[in-house]
Design a protein around this motif. Structure first.
Motif, mmCIF file in Angstrom:
data_model
loop_
_atom_site.group_PDB
_atom_site.id
_atom_site.type_symbol
_atom_site.label_atom_id
_atom_site.label_comp_id
_atom_site.label_asym_id
_atom_site.label_seq_id
_atom_site.Cartn_x
_atom_site.Cartn_y
_atom_site.Cartn_z
ATOM 1 N N THR A 104 -5.667 42.243 33.374
ATOM 2 C CA THR A 104 -6.713 41.172 33.490
ATOM 3 C C THR A 104 -7.395 40.491 32.281
ATOM 4 O O THR A 104 -7.884 39.490 32.312
ATOM 5 C CB THR A 104 -7.894 41.800 34.380
ATOM 6 N N GLY A 105 -6.999 41.194 30.862
ATOM 7 C CA GLY A 105 -7.256 40.695 29.772
ATOM 8 C C GLY A 105 -8.515 41.673 29.428
ATOM 9 O O GLY A 105 -9.087 42.236 30.354
ATOM 10 N N ASP A 106 -8.693 41.498 28.208
ATOM 11 C CA ASP A 106 -9.893 42.258 27.514
ATOM 12 C C ASP A 106 -10.766 41.415 26.485
ATOM 13 O O ASP A 106 -10.109 40.304 26.224
ATOM 14 C CB ASP A 106 -9.391 43.560 26.677
ATOM 15 N N VAL A 107 -11.893 41.830 26.320
ATOM 16 C CA VAL A 107 -12.722 40.812 25.657
ATOM 17 C C VAL A 107 -12.139 40.833 24.063
ATOM 18 O O VAL A 107 -11.560 41.731 23.738
ATOM 19 C CB VAL A 107 -14.450 41.250 25.648
ATOM 20 N N THR A 108 -12.425 39.745 23.250
ATOM 21 C CA THR A 108 -12.054 39.707 21.998
ATOM 22 C C THR A 108 -13.156 39.388 21.126
ATOM 23 O O THR A 108 -14.309 38.733 21.564
ATOM 24 C CB THR A 108 -11.052 38.740 21.694
ATOM 25 N N ASP A 109 -13.134 39.210 19.889
ATOM 26 C CA ASP A 109 -13.958 38.869 18.787
ATOM 27 C C ASP A 109 -15.257 39.418 19.097
ATOM 28 O O ASP A 109 -16.300 38.971 18.793
ATOM 29 C CB ASP A 109 -14.118 37.322 19.076
ATOM 30 N N GLU A 110 -15.581 40.675 19.421
ATOM 31 C CA GLU A 110 -16.649 41.434 19.315
ATOM 32 C C GLU A 110 -17.260 41.249 17.968
ATOM 33 O O GLU A 110 -16.650 41.716 16.971
ATOM 34 C CB GLU A 110 -16.482 42.809 19.855
ATOM 35 N N ALA A 111 -18.712 40.954 17.805
ATOM 36 C CA ALA A 111 -19.174 40.920 16.670
ATOM 37 C C ALA A 111 -20.758 41.141 16.678
ATOM 38 O O ALA A 111 -21.461 40.911 17.515
ATOM 39 C CB ALA A 111 -18.950 39.452 16.033
ATOM 40 N N ASP A 112 -21.242 41.696 15.627
ATOM 41 C CA ASP A 112 -22.725 41.795 15.720
ATOM 42 C C ASP A 112 -23.110 42.006 14.064
ATOM 43 O O ASP A 112 -22.475 42.621 13.264
ATOM 44 C CB ASP A 112 -23.081 43.057 16.390
ATOM 45 N N ASN A 113 -24.467 41.546 14.018
ATOM 46 C CA ASN A 113 -24.779 41.354 12.418
ATOM 47 C C ASN A 113 -25.312 42.979 11.852
ATOM 48 O O ASN A 113 -25.096 43.168 10.729
ATOM 49 C CB ASN A 113 -26.178 40.424 12.372
ATOM 50 N N CYS A 114 -25.231 43.923 12.908
ATOM 51 C CA CYS A 114 -25.912 45.055 12.511
ATOM 52 C C CYS A 114 -24.862 46.275 12.740
ATOM 53 O O CYS A 114 -25.309 47.454 12.444
ATOM 54 C CB CYS A 114 -27.088 45.236 13.051
ATOM 55 N N SER A 115 -23.945 45.933 13.745
ATOM 56 C CA SER A 115 -23.001 47.148 14.198
ATOM 57 C C SER A 115 -21.639 46.546 13.897
ATOM 58 O O SER A 115 -21.034 45.577 13.598
ATOM 59 C CB SER A 115 -23.207 47.189 15.607
ATOM 60 N N ASN A 116 -20.982 47.721 13.648
ATOM 61 C CA ASN A 116 -19.222 47.625 13.295
ATOM 62 C C ASN A 116 -18.529 48.392 14.588
ATOM 63 O O ASN A 116 -19.305 49.280 15.194
ATOM 64 C CB ASN A 116 -18.961 48.098 12.217
#
Length: 71
Positions: free
Chosen positions: A55-67
């Motif tokens: 089904t696919g997975d999310v990509t490009d997870e980003a956050d200014n305070c978390s890695n």
């Protein structure tokens, strides 16, 4: 990742007179994380809809305070 930083500033003149003032810095996170969802898809009824390899997975997870985000 929210926190409070307290900084004390001290000023001393040539006569030894001293003034202390406190600065409070509030660190907040008001920016929501972002990510890209996979495109819509059609699967057969005998396929597992929780299988991300199908089904696919999310990509490009980003956050200014978390890695290391994982949706």
């Amino acid at each position: 990742n929210e926190s409070v930083i307290t900084r004390t500033w001290t000023l001393v003149d040539d006569c030894g007179n001293e003034t202390n003032l406190v600065q409070t810095i509030n660190v907040v996170d008001t920016t929501a994380p972002t990510f890209t969802v996979p495109a819509g898809t059609t699967i057969e009824c005998d396929q597992d809809p929780t299988d991300l390899s199908i089904t696919g997975d999310v990509t490009d997870e980003a956050d200014n305070c978390s890695n290391g985000l994982e949706a």
